[in-house]
Scaffold this active site. Sequence first.
Site, mmCIF file in Angstrom:
data_model
loop_
_atom_site.group_PDB
_atom_site.id
_atom_site.type_symbol
_atom_site.label_atom_id
_atom_site.label_comp_id
_atom_site.label_asym_id
_atom_site.label_seq_id
_atom_site.Cartn_x
_atom_site.Cartn_y
_atom_site.Cartn_z
ATOM 1 C CD GLU A 7 -3.135 -0.512 0.481
ATOM 2 O OE1 GLU A 7 -2.986 0.610 -1.386
ATOM 3 O OE2 GLU A 7 -4.154 -0.791 0.078
ATOM 4 N N GLY B 62 -12.197 2.835 -1.218
ATOM 5 C CA GLY B 62 -10.622 2.493 -1.044
ATOM 6 C C GLY B 62 -10.935 1.743 -2.041
ATOM 7 C CG LEU B 63 -13.514 -1.110 -2.244
ATOM 8 C CD1 LEU B 63 -14.981 -2.004 -1.869
ATOM 9 C CD2 LEU B 63 -12.684 -1.830 -1.681
ATOM 10 C CB SER B 64 -9.617 1.171 -7.001
ATOM 11 O OG SER B 64 -8.716 1.860 -6.714
ATOM 12 C CG ASP C 42 -6.600 2.548 -7.668
ATOM 13 O OD1 ASP C 42 -5.900 1.393 -7.101
ATOM 14 O OD2 ASP C 42 -6.650 3.629 -7.286
HETATM 15 C C1 GLA Z 1 -4.868 5.166 -4.384
HETATM 16 C C2 GLA Z 1 -4.016 5.384 -5.305
HETATM 17 C C3 GLA Z 1 -3.189 4.028 -6.029
HETATM 18 C C4 GLA Z 1 -2.494 3.903 -4.802
HETATM 19 C C5 GLA Z 1 -3.812 3.560 -4.032
HETATM 20 C C6 GLA Z 1 -2.139 3.077 -2.079
HETATM 21 O O1 GLA Z 1 -5.460 3.824 -4.333
HETATM 22 O O2 GLA Z 1 -4.809 5.885 -6.655
HETATM 23 O O3 GLA Z 1 -2.326 3.820 -6.753
HETATM 24 O O4 GLA Z 1 -1.212 4.451 -4.731
HETATM 25 O O5 GLA Z 1 -4.232 4.703 -3.136
HETATM 26 O O6 GLA Z 1 -1.684 2.281 -2.350
#
Ligand code: GLA
Length: 391
Positions: A34, A130-132, A178
Site C-alpha cells: 500500500e 478505497g475500492l477504486s 487501480d
Molecule cells: C490510491 C491510488 C493508488 C495507490 C493507492 C495506495 O488507490 O489510486 O495508485 O497509490 O491509493 O496504495
Amino acid sequence: MSIIDQISKIYQEKFEHTPAHIARAPGRVNLLGEHVDYNDGFVLPAAIDRATYVAFSQTNAPHSTLVAADFNQQASFSAESISTKTQADSSPLPEWALYPAGVMWSLMEEKLSVPSMNAVFASDVPRGSGLSSSASVEMAYVIAWQTLGGWTLPSMRRALLGQKAENKYVGVNCGIMDQFASACGVENNLLLLDCRSLEWTSVPLPEHVSIVIADTTVRRKLTSGEYNKRRAACEEAVRLLKQDLPMINSLRDVSVEDFNRLASKLPVEVEKRARHVVEEIGRSDQAQALLEAGNIQSFGRLMNECHASLRDLYEVSCPELNVMVNIAQMLEGCYGARLTGAGFGGCTVNLVVNERVGDFVKVLAQGYESETGLHPEIYITRASSGAELLK
Ligand code: GLA
C-alpha cells in the site's frame, strides 16, 4: 433488477433504442503493497466482483451524451469541448464526467479514434471507499471507446491511458495500481505487479480462504491533498538519501539496512513516511513465495504489520478503520486484516478461513456498530476478471 437491466432500461427510455453494447470494469481490493505503487514497489491487488457497467452505442451527433444513473444527471462533450472541460453548451463538466471525458482526452492524445457515443452508466463499487470506483469508470469507458473506435490495445496500455486521464485531466496524482487491477483482473487470482517494470503475474487465492471487505462507511475527506503530501514526502526522502546513495531513483532502490543506517539524517516526518514505504516494499516482496507455499499465516501477519505501519508511520488510517481492524484481528479464523487503498476512511480487507466467514462477518459487524454507532457493510468478495465487453 440487475445493474445491467437498470442501465439498459434507462438507455432505452432516454435514447429510444436498445443499447448496442455493454461494458463492465471492476473495482479492486489491495491485499499488500500500500502506497508503494508510486515508489516503484510491488502491489498485490485483485479485481473484485463489484463493477461499473456502461450501456452504449455510437451516434452521429458531434458530441457524446452520457447519463450517470447513480447521480441522475447527464453531460455532453465533444472532441472540441474536451480540452476546456466544458459541455456542448459551454457549461463546466460535472465532476463525475471528468473521468469519462478524461479517458476521451487521453485516447485522443494517442491519436486513437473516439467516435461520439450515447451512454448510460452505473456502478456498485461504493464511491470514496478505497475500492477504486474511479478507475472502474475509466476502464469501462476505455473498453467502450475501444469497441466503437475499432482499435485494440493490450490491457496494460489501457490501464496506463486511464491513469494518464486521472493524473493529467482529473488532476489526481495516483499510481498505476487501480487501473491495472481493473484492466487486468484474473478470476480467483490475486495480481502481483512490479510497478517499476510493469511486469505482472497472477497468483491463485488459496481455496480455503475468503476475501472479506468491511466498509466503515466513513468516506475520505481531503484525500487528494493528503495523498499528494505523502507522495511529496517520498520524493523528498529520495532527494535527501541520494546524498549518500547516489544511484537510487526511488525508495524501491533503498534496502532496509541502508535505510536504517541513514534514517537519522531525514526530518522526522519524512523518515516515517519513507520507512513505511521501504518496509512495505520488503513485505510485498515476500508475498508471492508465501502464497505459493500456502503459508497464509505468515502472509496474514504481513497484512497486519502493513496496517500498523499505515496507521503509525504513513498516518493514513482513521479511528473507524482502526476499530474495524482491531476487532477483526482478534477473531478466530482471521489471518490478516488491514485498511485497503489510499486510507482516510473507506474499507478494510480481511483474509478469513472459509468455515469461519459467517461468524466473522456477524461478530465484526456487531462489534464495530457497538463501538462506533455506525452500521458497516461487510461482504465476501470474489476475485474477478478485468474490464471487458459483455455485449
Ligand atoms: C490510491 C491510488 C493508488 C495507490 C493507492 C495506495 O488507490 O489510486 O495508485 O497509490 O491509493 O496504495
